[in-house]
Structures are given as C-alpha cells and as structure tokens.
Design an enzyme around this catalytic site. Structure first.
Site: not given
Lengths: 321, 321
Positions: A111-113
C-alpha cells in the site's frame, strides 16, 4: 517477522507472488464472461467496466491463490491495481486478502502509505483493525504486513510499528526501490558522504530495534529492489536485523544471482517478489488460444502460475545453494 | 491549477477545509444514532462499528459541505480517515468527493500515493478515471487533484502529470511536510550544500514545466507546511510557477502570518488547509451540551464550521492585505 520466516521455512521458498491484476494479465474472455451478470446489477451502465473487472479480478486471484498455496509462503496484492477500479476494486482487494489468508498465505499489502502522525495512525488500522463493541479488534483489511513510505520521518512510522507490535504483524519501509528513476532521490549524496537510502536504512534499523523476534529479525522490514544487487549486498550488512522485501525480480530485470547477496549467511533475511512473471505466465504458455472459454483460460492461468512459481522457487534455491 | 485559482478568486478565500472525520470530531450521538439501522443491515455484528461510522461520517461531511459551500473554494478529504474504516469507509470517501463536487467545491484528494511507474499509472486513475465502453472516461473518485509522494522519483510522477493534463486536473507533490519529524529526511543536507526538500522542489518545477496554465501556475503543485514559514518563503522564490498547498495552519500551530510568505506578490500562489480547526470547531462552541440530539448537534457542527471558515478567511485576508 517470525511468522513470515516460519512460512518461508515450511515451503522452502523465499518468494512472494504479487497479485497485481490488470487488463494485461487478466484474460479478456474472463472479464467478458461477467458482462451480463454485472449489467443486470448496476444502476448506471457507465459502471459496468469497473464492476466487471472487480468481479473478474477476484476470480483471477482466487484461481492463482488456489494454484500456488503450499508452494509459496506469501502473496503481495498491490492495492493500486484495485484502486484503479474505484471503490468496487477496493472490495476486491479486501476479499483477495481475506481469501489468501484463509488458504494459509501470509498477506503483504503493498500500500506504500505515508503521512503525518495522526494520519499515519489512521492508516495503521490496516494492521491494527478497528475496536469492536466487545473490545475485540475487527480486522478490516486482512493483511499480515504493509509497505510504508519513509519521506515523512519517524512520526509517520511509529503508529505502524505500534500497531504491528500489538497485532503480531509487520511493516516494510521503502529504502531503495526497483524503478529506474528512484536514483533521483534515493541515491542523492549527503553532506557526510552517505547516500540518502543509506540514511533511511539506518532509520529503519532504529525503527525496528524494539521489535526483535526469535528469528533475529525485527517487525520493520525494508524494500530493496532486485535491480540494485551491489547496494542490496551492502544494505544487508548495514541492516543486520532488518528483513528485506525484494521486488524487481523477473519482469523488471532482476535475476536470482542479483538477489542472492540480499540474503544472510543462513539463506534467510529476504523474500523475493515476482508479479507479472507468475500471474502473467499463461501468456507465454504455448497452450493459449484466443478461442478458449473463460473456464479453460482460468485453468491455464492457474497451471501456468503454479509452474512459474515452482520454477522461481527452484531458481532461487539454486542461487542460494 | 487555473480551475482552483478561479474558485479561490470567486470566494476571495485561499483556504481549503480538510474533511478528516474521526471519533474525536464526529459527535458520539451522531454515530450512535445509526446503530439500529446499521445493525439491521450487516451480516456479522462485528461489522457494526465500521459501518455505523461510515454512515455517520458521510452525514457529518454533508452537513459541513452544505455549511461551507460558497464560503470556501475547496475541500480536502484525507483518505486515511476513511481507509481506517475498511472498504465501507472508502465508499464514504468516494461519496463525499462526489457530493462536494456537486456543491461546486474543488476536491483535493489527500491520498499521498507513490509507487513505481506501472503502479503509479494505476493510481493515476484517481485523476483519469476508467475508460467506459462508449470511450468516455468514468470518473471513479470525483477528485479535482490528488497529493503524491516523491520518494520514487520521476517515473512515479509522470503518470499523474499525464492524467492531470488529459483530465484538466492537478496534483500536489510533497516537498516539505508539516509534521515535526519530517526534518529527519526532508532537511538532510546534500553534498552540494542544498537540502533534500530543495532538490525535490527543483524536481517539482521540472515536472510541471509543460503544464503551465493561464494563471502562471502549472498543474504540479507542492505541499509546503505552514510550520516552516522561513523555508516556505524561500521555496516561494525557488518555485515561481508552482502552486502551494499549505497544511498545518491552526491545530498544528501555523498562523496566518506564518503562511503569508508562501503567497506571491498578487496574494495568489497558495491555498491554506485547516481540518480540525473547522470541522471540530463545534467542540469549542459554548452551545454544546452532551444531552443534545443527533440532529441538534449536527446543526451545531454546521454553524460552528461555517463561523470558523469565515474567521479563517478573514484571518488570511488580514495577513495578506
């Protein structure tokens, strides 16, 4: 990270299959086969293409998961491919994670948040869930780990570390990504002579420090692209307690030799991702024919993915021997 | 960026209201009021807390939007607050964006996405939508702009720029964020004496170069926190064609004086965000009483938000005079 390492040891396979459905890897006849069913259900015909894909992508994922469970320890759905269909796609993402967990796979949500502290706490619910009325936490997303972007610094990371500890889960922080232009930022030389990605690596070791597991690795892993083998080898030494998620094998050009240096002396310490190489393997299989039915092509997708997953396992095993 | 600037000029108000619902700012009686309705609809009682909030957060947002439309030009829903409720929250996010656009507001989706090229292209559907069968694009998310993380470099940005050009929309790249620990990465001194955020600023100017609008600003904006007034002033000079999104005013400590230097000589060039200061204003309003009904507290939320939005507009106007 102990749970992931145990799953890797059980399957003798340090690889993870990227579940990244797109119109390029999901057969057109599978998408087409849901047209009428979806058309009967939507209010507005404009919604058909997104809904149709949301249904087809889930069936595609389910076939892949069934084919590779027991062969690979983990899957990595890339949420962007689902967000690309709007909210209907997000439902497919969550259903995919839940189904993969039900089949015994470790689910790494890509998700690379990344955001400021109070907002990172909201994103950290990916790991921690939401407290239900009886005090138990409801698992909203069914992920065992997520990827996180470090650009915001410690206060954007801490909420994920806290949630990981509380829920027996993990996170992987971007250190050195596999894409060509990652060098524009990540390789910048700092005033003290180190590179930015090395500084981030040092922070990742710090962020994980208090979460060391029985395996010798912390809950805070690092994303280190297969396309940077020399840097990966150096990072392995620089981050002795950090488990690596290594994307870029296969379609992006990384080989088993390239990733070998990212493992530790016991051939542990890393898991290698392949997405298109596994889920798109059916396209390179001589058995494909455009006139095939949706069911037949789905069966081809499954056997091709299984064969490709086994070939990748054997390729890694040979390089790590 | 011309559309945003026109909306700012029409309202004489360079501010944007953050729609970041949480249990701290959404009144408990509003959430409680949906309990029975939701309980009748879910399959599993464990889902009630998330569903109940998804419904209540939308009603909260709708009341705020109705109260501030015409006063402020734009809203900025932070998707993390919705993702924190799982897929049901994502539906609320999309419905909120759609409703805000229907009320004439410019919708800035604060999603801070960032990934490698092929994946960034999937995220860029936030702007570009999905092609429907008649060739028209279906707008999946109803955003006029999104925020993007630069850690992956140019190939993670280009798909958003292309989608923005095609759809007459915008993006804002993180340059200098408002949170305390952002300095750990963003302020690092590079070998050539510049700071990392300055290098990112130079990249942002480049990324926007071919999208210059009639207003003199490009489609590629920058996020520059109100908590760094001196750096903001320098960045204003360094990025003459880049429009600024300025978070951190109000609850995070930034004042109108702090942000004044981020505007250009014509008092354009920036839009200032406040979230809790507007949507949580009801909590500081003497009119609140725990025994109030859900309807009454929603009315108080609306009038308090409107008053706070007007006060912020006047505060900025005085500082920019």
């Amino acid at each position: 990270m102990d749970k992931l390492i145990e799953a890797i040891n059980t399957t003798h396979n340090p690889s993870v299959v990227g579940l990244d459905p797109t119109d390029q890897v999901v057969p057109a006849q599978l998408i087409d086969s849901f047209h009428e069913e979806v058309a009967d259900q939507v209010d507005d015909p404009a919604e058909i293409p997104a809904m149709q894909r949301a249904v087809a992508y889930f069936e595609f994922n389910r076939a892949i998961i069934d084919a590779i469970a027991g062969i690979v320890p983990a899957v990595k759905p890339q949420i962007a491919m689902y967000e690309a269909l709007g909210p209907a796609g997000i439902d497919t993402y969550e259903m995919t994670c839940e189904y993969a967990q039900s089949q015994g796979l470790y689910v790494l949500g890509d998700i690379k948040r990344g955001d400021i502290g109070s907002t990172a706490a909201a994103y950290a619910r990916h790991l921690g869930g939401l407290n239900a009325q009886d005090g138990d936490a409801l698992d909203l997303w069914h992920e065992d780990a997520v990827t996180v972007n470090p650009y915001l610094g410690t206060d954007g990371i801490t909420p994920f570390v806290d949630a990981a500890k509380a829920a027996d889960k993990d996170l992987f922080v971007l250190v050195r990504t596999s894409n060509p232009s990652s060098k524009e930022i990540q390789e910048l030389e700092l005033a003290d002579g180190t590179r930015l990605y090395e500084r981030v690596a040092d922070l990742v070791e710090q962020w994980g420090a208090e979460t060391l597991g029985a395996s010798g690795y912390t809950r805070v892993g690092a994303v280190v692209g297969a396309t940077h083998p020399e840097q990966g080898k150096q990072l392995r030494e620089r981050m002795p307690r950090t488990f690596f998620l290594v994307p870029g094998y296969g379609a992006q050009g990384g080989t088993a030799q390239d990733v070998a240096g990212m493992f530790d002396a016991e051939s542990s310490g890393a898991i290698v991702n392949s997405s298109r190489g596994i889920i798109g393997a059916w396209r390179k299989n001589g058995g494909y024919d455009e006139s095939m039915s949706a069911d037949d092509v789905l069966a081809l997708v499954a056997t091709s993915a299984r064969d490709a997953a086994i070939a990748m396992r054997d390729d890694l095993e040979a390089a790590l021997a």
